[in-house]
Design a protein around this motif. Structure first.
Motif, PDB file in Angstrom:
ATOM      1  N   SER B 296      -1.431  -9.912  -1.013  1.00  0.00           N
ATOM      2  CA  SER B 296      -2.460  -8.953  -1.404  1.00  0.00           C
ATOM      3  C   SER B 296      -2.290  -8.709  -2.906  1.00  0.00           C
ATOM      4  CB  SER B 296      -2.261  -7.656  -0.612  1.00  0.00           C
ATOM      5  OG  SER B 296      -3.307  -6.759  -0.858  1.00  0.00           O
ATOM      6  N   PRO B 297      -3.386  -8.613  -3.653  1.00  0.00           N
ATOM      7  CA  PRO B 297      -3.253  -8.610  -5.119  1.00  0.00           C
ATOM      8  C   PRO B 297      -2.662  -7.321  -5.686  1.00  0.00           C
ATOM      9  CG  PRO B 297      -5.517  -8.206  -4.508  1.00  0.00           C
ATOM     10  CD  PRO B 297      -4.781  -8.501  -3.231  1.00  0.00           C
ATOM     11  N   SER B 298      -2.090  -7.441  -6.851  1.00  0.00           N
ATOM     12  CA  SER B 298      -1.627  -6.275  -7.613  1.00  0.00           C
ATOM     13  C   SER B 298      -2.012  -6.499  -9.073  1.00  0.00           C
ATOM     14  CB  SER B 298      -0.117  -6.088  -7.476  1.00  0.00           C
ATOM     15  OG  SER B 298       0.563  -7.251  -7.875  1.00  0.00           O
ATOM     16  N   ALA B 299      -1.950  -5.449  -9.861  1.00  0.00           N
ATOM     17  CA  ALA B 299      -2.319  -5.572 -11.278  1.00  0.00           C
ATOM     18  C   ALA B 299      -1.658  -4.460 -12.072  1.00  0.00           C
ATOM     19  CB  ALA B 299      -3.838  -5.480 -11.430  1.00  0.00           C
ATOM     20  N   ALA B 300      -1.420  -4.713 -13.326  1.00  0.00           N
ATOM     21  CA  ALA B 300      -0.895  -3.658 -14.202  1.00  0.00           C
ATOM     22  C   ALA B 300      -2.071  -2.915 -14.822  1.00  0.00           C
ATOM     23  CB  ALA B 300      -0.007  -4.268 -15.275  1.00  0.00           C
ATOM     24  N   ILE B 301      -2.113  -1.617 -14.569  1.00  0.00           N
ATOM     25  CA  ILE B 301      -3.163  -0.778 -15.174  1.00  0.00           C
ATOM     26  C   ILE B 301      -2.577  -0.167 -16.433  1.00  0.00           C
ATOM     27  CG2 ILE B 301      -4.505   1.327 -14.860  1.00  0.00           C
ATOM     28  CD1 ILE B 301      -4.677   0.680 -11.893  1.00  0.00           C
ATOM     29  N   VAL B 302      -3.285  -0.324 -17.537  1.00  0.00           N
ATOM     30  CA  VAL B 302      -2.731   0.123 -18.814  1.00  0.00           C
ATOM     31  C   VAL B 302      -3.669   1.124 -19.476  1.00  0.00           C
ATOM     32  CG1 VAL B 302      -1.857  -0.638 -21.062  1.00  0.00           C
ATOM     33  CG2 VAL B 302      -1.647  -2.141 -19.083  1.00  0.00           C
TER      34      VAL B 302
END
Lengths: 326, 341
Positions: B296-302
């Motif tokens: 399942s995808p993940s991402a860095a929120i900046v």
């Protein structure tokens, strides 16, 4: 009867180990501080001392009420759950009203109501406090999630709410000042008022107390409510410290509080205990917790070491009782 | 021509008659999900995603909570098996459910794990913990170079009992060191995954090492506990970076909006994980071949507004922006996974 109305059992001088509880605890605390500071110079850093005192404040506030409760031979295991719920209520009420002056009392009042409920169940329905407050704990732990499925954030961002925990009065962090005031008031009440003597009397021998014209049920009810109010106050401070009402907070907090009070020499069987002992018990447990991190030890020891300390404290209590019988 | 058309229509009708019931038959009627801690915001949002997808597919989803108790988890799963659910989804409390995994295989009940692997599992839906930490570490490295004079001294508010959270922290440090080779892990503490424990442990750790400038939390509660300990000690947030993990609920959004130091979130989109789990459960039900780990995808929120790309908030309710999250491409395989898998 004179023995019943003698609150200062902890200060009696005796050559036997454990007979002078605050003295032994003071030595233990000093040895702990010395041992940790020899191995880490950071222990005595102002920042660390302040951190320890701030952590102590939350435990000491509830511990003051719990000491009274244990002296009356009752216990409240719901304080951890009530702490979390009161924090959620305080945060939510603050957000809803936009006023800390309304939100803060709401949290404290909630704690008081929980204490009142516990007191009624114990004194009117004659359910033992161990069972009653385990039940209340379960109700509160589930109830807080019915109230809010998620942490309630400090939406209104009122600076006054954060000041409750992060503010200073001179050099003293605000929670430490609040805890000091609570401790001083409870100390005076327990040591220097008729009410305090009644607390000891009811805990030592409720039948004798009743024959003397006291109403043990009413007195216990009052002490339950006081403990509840203090739990509400601690919940408010914790919510302020975390800048949110956290439903998951407070797990196991009741054990920390009770451990500190027992370590301080208050007997689970009632009629015996001092607030000075509780203060030292709180300090010792928090210094151990802090020392384990400061020294970089395995944090599982934060459970193991206090466990051993409590066994030791319970043993000292037995020794004290044996001395008194002799 | 007419005959041909008639034949064509007849053929199409026959095909439709074959396909439609088959399609309906391929959809499980009921899925049982045993979560390990339903009161946690992460799992609430996993369940939210599951319910949304199950409703779309016309599947009945029933959820039971183990409340971190493996015995309770085992009995809840056994109850579902006795009731005859078509597919089981379980978030393991620990390895104690391995006998159940074996039993489900023997009885032919498809069993999908969510979140953590156990031995003998058929398939699991999870984000890549190491990769998630790594992505956030890379972003933290860039932030360190641009805002923190290239110096990174990290406090990890961790949870050493869980291998998944240990992987996140390792990933974060490796990602950070890929950009800032001199990054140091100064303090590695056990915050218990709870905000109050994290706060208490962080307060002592900050006193032990005063020169920390990055706080990494293995979940949002840990990051926020660390940050609150920092604030309680009276320090300024000017030269601090806080990185949270999970994107569990509203907490990280609130922190990004209001705390100057909380600038990176390793988001793991629990709603998407729940959504993916239902799709994977359907595939298992149909005896399709699935990889052992479905990512399942993940991402860095900046940045302060970074979360707005993936979520909208109205009052106390956050809503996932499916279009944005569905555009994320999960890796086919995780860079590192828990030992033994």
């Amino acid at each position: 009867m004179s023995d019943i109305l003698q609150p200062a059992t902890g200060t009696r001088v005796s050559p036997r180990l454990g007979a002078n509880c605050p003295g032994v605890l003071l030595v233990l605390l000093a040895v702990l501080c010395l041992a940790i500071s020899i191995n880490s110079s950071r222990f005595y850093a102002i920042e660390n001392i302040t951190g320890i005192l701030r952590q102590c404040a939350l435990v000491l506030i509830i511990g003051s009420g719990m000491t009274l409760l244990l002296i009356t031979a009752e216990v409240d295991l719901s304080v951890g759950a009530s702490l979390a719920f009161a924090g959620v209520i305080a945060m939510d009420a603050t957000n809803q009203t936009g006023s800390v002056w309304l939100g803060a009392p709401a949290g404290i009042l909630f704690g008081g109501l929980v204490g009142l409920a516990n007191g009624i169940i114990v004194t009117r329905f004659k359910v033992t406090s161990l069972i009653a407050t385990i039940a209340t704990m379960m109700i509160l732990q589930g109830g807080v999630f019915l109230y809010s499925r998620q942490a309630i954030q400090n939406g209104s961002q009122l600076p006054a709410f954060s000041t409750i925990s992060t503010g200073y009065f001179g050099p003293l962090p605000m929670p430490v000042l609040i805890a000091a005031i609570i401790f001083a008031c409870t100390y005076v009440v327990l040591r220097h008022t008729l009410f305090g003597r009644y607390v000891y009397a009811v805990g030592a021998n409720p039948y004798a107390a009743r024959l003397s014209g006291l109403n043990p049920e009413r007195l216990k009810l009052i002490v339950f409510v006081v403990t509840g109010l203090l739990t509400g106050l601690s919940g408010l401070i914790l919510a302020s410290l975390m800048n949110a009402g956290q439903p998951t907070a407070g797990h196991g907090f009741e054990l920390t509080v009770i451990a500190a009070v027992i370590l301080g020499g208050t007997s689970l069987k009632g009629g015996r205990g001092t607030l000075l002992g509780t203060l030292l018990g709180v300090l010792i447990l928090q210094v151990i917790n802090n020392g384990i991190i400061i020294l970089g030890w395995d944090q599982e020891l934060q459970l193991v070491v206090p466990g051993f300390v409590i066994v030791l404290a319970a043993y000292l209590d037995i020794v004290r009782r044996r001395d008194n019988v002799r | 021509m007419t005959r041909r058309l008639r034949l064509l229509f007849a053929g199409a009708a026959a095909l439709a008659a074959t396909v439609a019931p088959a399609h309906a038959a391929r959809m499980p009627k009921k899925i049982g999900y045993v979560t390990n801690y339903a009161t946690h915001e992460w799992y609430q949002n996993v369940i939210k995603g599951m319910k949304a997808r199950a409703a779309q597919l016309g599947i009945v989803l029933e959820v039971r909570d183990a409340n971190l108790d493996v015995n309770r988890e085992v009995s809840a799963t056994e109850d579902f098996m006795a009731e005859g659910v078509d597919v089981l989804i379980v978030t393991p409390v620990n390895e104690g459910i391995v006998p159940l995994v074996r039993r489900a295989k023997e009885e032919g009940i498809p069993l999908l794990l969510e979140g953590s692997p156990v031995k003998r599992m058929t398939a699991m839906v999870a984000t890549c913990d190491y990769d998630t930490g790594y992505l956030a570490g890379i972003e933290a490295g860039h932030y360190t170079k641009s805002h923190l004079d290239g110096t990174a001294r990290v406090m990890n508010v961790g949870l050493p009992l869980l291998s998944a959270t240990v992987l996140r922290a390792h990933g974060f440090m490796d990602g950070l060191r890929a950009v800032v080779p001199g990054a140091t892990l100064v303090n590695d503490i056990d915050g218990g995954g709870n905000p109050d424990t994290a706060l208490a442990a962080s307060a002592a750790a900050l006193a032990r090492n005063a020169d920390i400038n990055i706080i990494y939390g293995i979940n949002d509660s840990s990051a926020q506990g660390g940050l609150q300990a920092w604030k309680a000690s009276g320090r300024s947030q000017n030269n601090l970076l806080v990185v949270g993990t999970g994107g569990e609920g509203l907490g990280f959004i609130h922190a990004m909006n209001t705390e100057p130091a909380y600038r990176i979130e390793a988001a793991m989109f629990p709603e998407k994980e729940g959504f993916t789990a239902i799709d994977a459960a359907v595939r298992l039900f149909n005896k399709e071949s699935v990889p052992q780990q479905i990512v399942s995808p993940s991402a860095a929120i900046v940045g302060a507004d970074g979360w707005k790309k993936y979520y909208s908030v109205a009052g106390n309710v956050r809503t996932i922006k499916w279009d944005a999250v569905n555009r994320l491409t999960p890796p086919a395989k995780c860079m590192k996974i828990t030992g033994g898998f």
